[in-house]
Structure formats: C-alpha cells, structure tokens
Design a protein around this motif. Structure first.
Motif, PDB file in Angstrom:
ATOM      1  N   ILE A  23       0.887  -1.156   0.000  1.00  0.00           N
ATOM      2  CA  ILE A  23       0.000   0.000   0.000  1.00  0.00           C
ATOM      3  C   ILE A  23       0.929   1.211   0.000  1.00  0.00           C
ATOM      4  CG2 ILE A  23      -1.860   1.213   1.191  1.00  0.00           C
ATOM      5  CD1 ILE A  23      -2.602  -1.676   0.394  1.00  0.00           C
ATOM      6  N   MET A  24       1.016   1.930  -1.117  1.00  0.00           N
ATOM      7  CA  MET A  24       1.953   3.048  -1.217  1.00  0.00           C
ATOM      8  C   MET A  24       1.349   4.313  -0.626  1.00  0.00           C
ATOM      9  SD  MET A  24       3.880   4.844  -4.432  1.00  0.00           S
ATOM     10  CE  MET A  24       4.412   3.321  -5.123  1.00  0.00           C
ATOM     11  N   CYS A  25       2.152   4.986   0.220  1.00  0.00           N
ATOM     12  CA  CYS A  25       1.738   6.221   0.875  1.00  0.00           C
ATOM     13  C   CYS A  25       2.688   7.341   0.472  1.00  0.00           C
ATOM     14  CB  CYS A  25       1.767   6.047   2.392  1.00  0.00           C
ATOM     15  SG  CYS A  25       0.712   4.700   2.972  1.00  0.00           S
ATOM     16  N   ARG A  26       2.231   8.576   0.596  1.00  0.00           N
ATOM     17  CA  ARG A  26       3.042   9.698   0.122  1.00  0.00           C
ATOM     18  C   ARG A  26       4.169  10.081   1.068  1.00  0.00           C
ATOM     19  NH1 ARG A  26      -1.471  14.423   0.527  1.00  0.00           N
ATOM     20  NH2 ARG A  26      -1.854  14.249   2.747  1.00  0.00           N
ATOM     21  N   SER A  27       4.120   9.617   2.313  1.00  0.00           N
ATOM     22  CA  SER A  27       5.182   9.971   3.261  1.00  0.00           C
ATOM     23  C   SER A  27       5.315   8.882   4.324  1.00  0.00           C
ATOM     24  CB  SER A  27       4.880  11.303   3.934  1.00  0.00           C
ATOM     25  OG  SER A  27       3.777  11.166   4.812  1.00  0.00           O
ATOM     26  N   LEU A  28       6.401   8.969   5.065  1.00  0.00           N
ATOM     27  CA  LEU A  28       6.619   8.035   6.162  1.00  0.00           C
ATOM     28  C   LEU A  28       5.518   8.183   7.211  1.00  0.00           C
ATOM     29  CD1 LEU A  28       8.280   5.955   7.686  1.00  0.00           C
ATOM     30  CD2 LEU A  28       9.712   7.823   8.542  1.00  0.00           C
ATOM     31  N   THR A  29       5.111   9.403   7.487  1.00  0.00           N
ATOM     32  CA  THR A  29       4.058   9.640   8.478  1.00  0.00           C
ATOM     33  C   THR A  29       2.763   8.933   8.108  1.00  0.00           C
ATOM     34  OG1 THR A  29       5.026  11.762   9.057  1.00  0.00           O
ATOM     35  CG2 THR A  29       2.719  11.422   9.670  1.00  0.00           C
ATOM     36  N   TYR A  30       2.350   9.056   6.848  1.00  0.00           N
ATOM     37  CA  TYR A  30       1.116   8.392   6.427  1.00  0.00           C
ATOM     38  C   TYR A  30       1.272   6.877   6.448  1.00  0.00           C
ATOM     39  CZ  TYR A  30      -1.449  12.584   5.278  1.00  0.00           C
ATOM     40  OH  TYR A  30      -2.137  13.768   5.375  1.00  0.00           O
ATOM     41  N   ALA A  31       2.428   6.376   6.066  1.00  0.00           N
ATOM     42  CA  ALA A  31       2.657   4.929   6.115  1.00  0.00           C
ATOM     43  C   ALA A  31       2.573   4.425   7.554  1.00  0.00           C
ATOM     44  CB  ALA A  31       4.006   4.585   5.496  1.00  0.00           C
ATOM     45  N   GLN A  32       3.110   5.184   8.488  1.00  0.00           N
ATOM     46  CA  GLN A  32       3.035   4.799   9.901  1.00  0.00           C
ATOM     47  C   GLN A  32       1.595   4.844  10.409  1.00  0.00           C
ATOM     48  OE1 GLN A  32       5.883   7.666  11.325  1.00  0.00           O
ATOM     49  NE2 GLN A  32       7.499   6.108  11.481  1.00  0.00           N
ATOM     50  N   ARG A  33       0.824   5.827   9.976  1.00  0.00           N
ATOM     51  CA  ARG A  33      -0.586   5.898  10.371  1.00  0.00           C
ATOM     52  C   ARG A  33      -1.360   4.694   9.845  1.00  0.00           C
ATOM     53  NH1 ARG A  33      -1.751  12.321   9.242  1.00  0.00           N
ATOM     54  NH2 ARG A  33      -0.469  13.075  10.966  1.00  0.00           N
ATOM     55  N   VAL A  34      -1.094   4.326   8.591  1.00  0.00           N
ATOM     56  CA  VAL A  34      -1.746   3.151   8.000  1.00  0.00           C
ATOM     57  C   VAL A  34      -1.361   1.906   8.782  1.00  0.00           C
ATOM     58  CG1 VAL A  34      -1.776   1.652   5.970  1.00  0.00           C
ATOM     59  CG2 VAL A  34      -2.044   4.119   5.693  1.00  0.00           C
ATOM     60  N   SER A  35      -0.069   1.726   9.034  1.00  0.00           N
ATOM     61  CA  SER A  35       0.412   0.563   9.768  1.00  0.00           C
ATOM     62  C   SER A  35      -0.198   0.484  11.163  1.00  0.00           C
ATOM     63  CB  SER A  35       1.938   0.614   9.856  1.00  0.00           C
ATOM     64  OG  SER A  35       2.434  -0.490  10.573  1.00  0.00           O
ATOM     65  N   ASN A  36      -0.285   1.614  11.849  1.00  0.00           N
ATOM     66  CA  ASN A  36      -0.876   1.638  13.191  1.00  0.00           C
ATOM     67  C   ASN A  36      -2.356   1.279  13.158  1.00  0.00           C
ATOM     68  OD1 ASN A  36       1.569   2.327  14.348  1.00  0.00           O
ATOM     69  ND2 ASN A  36       1.148   4.522  14.318  1.00  0.00           N
ATOM     70  N   PRO A  58       8.949  10.329  -8.141  1.00  0.00           N
ATOM     71  CA  PRO A  58      10.166  11.106  -7.884  1.00  0.00           C
ATOM     72  C   PRO A  58      10.149  11.680  -6.469  1.00  0.00           C
ATOM     73  CG  PRO A  58       9.236  11.677 -10.006  1.00  0.00           C
ATOM     74  CD  PRO A  58       8.240  10.785  -9.325  1.00  0.00           C
ATOM     75  N   GLY A  59      11.257  11.580  -5.789  1.00  0.00           N
ATOM     76  CA  GLY A  59      11.325  12.062  -4.418  1.00  0.00           C
ATOM     77  C   GLY A  59      11.088  10.966  -3.402  1.00  0.00           C
ATOM     78  N   GLY A  60      10.632   9.807  -3.859  1.00  0.00           N
ATOM     79  CA  GLY A  60      10.448   8.661  -2.975  1.00  0.00           C
ATOM     80  C   GLY A  60       9.111   8.617  -2.276  1.00  0.00           C
ATOM     81  N   SER A  61       8.860   7.491  -1.678  1.00  0.00           N
ATOM     82  CA  SER A  61       7.644   7.289  -0.901  1.00  0.00           C
ATOM     83  C   SER A  61       7.868   6.089   0.011  1.00  0.00           C
ATOM     84  CB  SER A  61       6.440   7.041  -1.819  1.00  0.00           C
ATOM     85  OG  SER A  61       6.589   5.817  -2.503  1.00  0.00           O
ATOM     86  N   TYR A  62       6.901   5.839   0.855  1.00  0.00           N
ATOM     87  CA  TYR A  62       6.946   4.683   1.751  1.00  0.00           C
ATOM     88  C   TYR A  62       5.717   3.831   1.509  1.00  0.00           C
ATOM     89  CZ  TYR A  62      10.913   6.595   4.202  1.00  0.00           C
ATOM     90  OH  TYR A  62      12.160   7.058   4.503  1.00  0.00           O
ATOM     91  N   SER A  63       5.859   2.556   1.796  1.00  0.00           N
ATOM     92  CA  SER A  63       4.763   1.616   1.591  1.00  0.00           C
ATOM     93  C   SER A  63       4.548   0.783   2.843  1.00  0.00           C
ATOM     94  CB  SER A  63       5.067   0.681   0.418  1.00  0.00           C
ATOM     95  OG  SER A  63       5.082   1.385  -0.790  1.00  0.00           O
ATOM     96  N   VAL A  64       3.372   0.187   2.901  1.00  0.00           N
ATOM     97  CA  VAL A  64       3.029  -0.733   3.973  1.00  0.00           C
ATOM     98  C   VAL A  64       2.821  -2.100   3.330  1.00  0.00           C
ATOM     99  CG1 VAL A  64       1.395  -1.264   5.814  1.00  0.00           C
ATOM    100  CG2 VAL A  64       1.965   1.112   5.304  1.00  0.00           C
ATOM    101  N   LYS A  65       3.568  -3.068   3.795  1.00  0.00           N
ATOM    102  CA  LYS A  65       3.521  -4.429   3.245  1.00  0.00           C
ATOM    103  C   LYS A  65       2.498  -5.252   4.023  1.00  0.00           C
ATOM    104  CE  LYS A  65       6.771  -8.168   2.304  1.00  0.00           C
ATOM    105  NZ  LYS A  65       8.187  -8.551   2.440  1.00  0.00           N
ATOM    106  N   ILE A  66       1.579  -5.891   3.280  1.00  0.00           N
ATOM    107  CA  ILE A  66       0.542  -6.722   3.908  1.00  0.00           C
ATOM    108  C   ILE A  66       0.433  -8.058   3.184  1.00  0.00           C
ATOM    109  CG2 ILE A  66      -0.798  -4.745   4.724  1.00  0.00           C
ATOM    110  CD1 ILE A  66      -2.747  -5.394   2.333  1.00  0.00           C
ATOM    111  N   ALA A  67      -0.131  -9.032   3.853  1.00  0.00           N
ATOM    112  CA  ALA A  67      -0.374 -10.341   3.245  1.00  0.00           C
ATOM    113  C   ALA A  67      -1.583 -10.256   2.312  1.00  0.00           C
ATOM    114  CB  ALA A  67      -0.624 -11.393   4.325  1.00  0.00           C
ATOM    115  N   ALA A  68      -1.544 -11.031   1.263  1.00  0.00           N
ATOM    116  CA  ALA A  68      -2.615 -11.020   0.256  1.00  0.00           C
ATOM    117  C   ALA A  68      -3.982 -11.334   0.871  1.00  0.00           C
ATOM    118  CB  ALA A  68      -2.289 -12.006  -0.853  1.00  0.00           C
TER     119      ALA A  68
END
Length: 83
Positions: free
Chosen positions: A5-18, A39-49
């Motif tokens: 699940i791709m998020c625009r920032s580390l903060t949003y990825a952490q919110r999703v994970s939490n 461009p500029g990078g992003s963070y993702s949350v890895k989940i099981a199918a």
C-alpha cells in the motif's frame, strides 16, 4: 503473495500501519521500491494477500489516503492493482 500500500510519506505509512495493527493485521512499513516510487520517494506498507479486502475497508473507513496498491508478481516485478 504480498501487497504494498503506497503512501506519500513516512508519516502516512506509519498511520496506516498503526490502524492495521489496531485491527489485528500484521503490517510492515518500508521504503517503496524505486521501480514504482514517484520522484522524491515514498513509503509503503507491506501486507499479506489474504488481508487485502479487509485492509482497504479499514483504510477507507478511517479516511487514510494512499497512492496505490501494488503486487509483486514472481519474476515480473511490481504492477499496480485496479481497485
């Protein structure tokens, strides 16, 4: 099989994970692979199918934004998932 699940920032990825953790779903935050990252990078949350449908329900219910959902197909790299 796993999904990202791709998020625009580390903060949003952490919110999703939490949010997923509170629902009892195992999730891990990682830097998005360069082949799918904007461009500029992003963070993702890895989940099981097996959790994908439930994860999307949780994220939409909590109004947590995400940039897209990607699956790593063996030997073919990442591809976007149409929702």
């Amino acid at each position: 099989m796993v999904y990202l699940i791709m998020c625009r920032s580390l903060t949003y990825a952490q919110r999703v994970s939490n949010a997923l953790g509170r629902a009892g779903i195992s999730a891990r935050v990682l830097r998005s692979p360069s082949e799918i990252s904007p461009p500029g990078g992003s963070y993702s949350v890895k989940i099981a199918a097996r959790n994908l449908a439930r994860v999307l329900t949780i994220l939409n219910g909590a109004r947590l934004p995400y940039l897209g959902v990607y699956v790593n197909t063996a030997g073919y790299g990442y591809r976007g998932v149409e929702l």
